[in-house]
Design a protein around this motif. Structure first.
Motif: not given
Length: 125
Positions: A27, A30, A37
């Motif tokens: 997470a 990203r 997620e």
């Protein structure tokens, strides 16, 4: 994918620390949240299930069973107002089922109704 409903259900799961750490890192890398997620993982799992032939066969079997039950229930409702019920048993038919009982000696004797005295000459008299 269908639009999420406005009503949400809280789902709490227990997860080991290793998986939590990995998911947290994913997470973070990203630039996403842990919740996002988890939603991505659930959505991917649902999509994979839609393409599972065994699961599709089970779903079709469940659908057929539901439709069969619905037809049976509809027929029961239809028959409720159209078919007549069988008549209740007559007094003679209901007495026949209680006519005989096994005695201690293995022979048969007429069965008595509750509250009645045994007939003369029976083992109970």
């Amino acid at each position: 994918m269908p639009e999420p409903s406005s009503k949400e259900i809280t789902l709490a799961i227990r997860i080991d620390t290793a998986r939590h750490a990995q998911l947290t890192w994913i997470a973070e890398l990203r630039g996403s949240s842990l919740k996002a997620e988890c939603f991505k993982a659930v959505d991917a799992h649902i999509e994979a299930a839609k393409n599972d032939p065994d699961l599709m066969a089970r779903a079709n079997a469940a659908r057929a069973a539901i439709e069969e039950e619905a037809r049976a229930r509809q027929a029961a409702i239809d028959n409720l107002f159209t078919e007549t019920s069988p008549p209740p048993p007559t007094q003679d038919e209901s007495d026949g089922a209680e006519e005989e009982a096994i005695t201690e000696e293995g022979g048969r004797r007429p069965r008595q109704r509750r509250g009645q005295k045994p007939a003369e000459g029976t083992p109970d008299s």
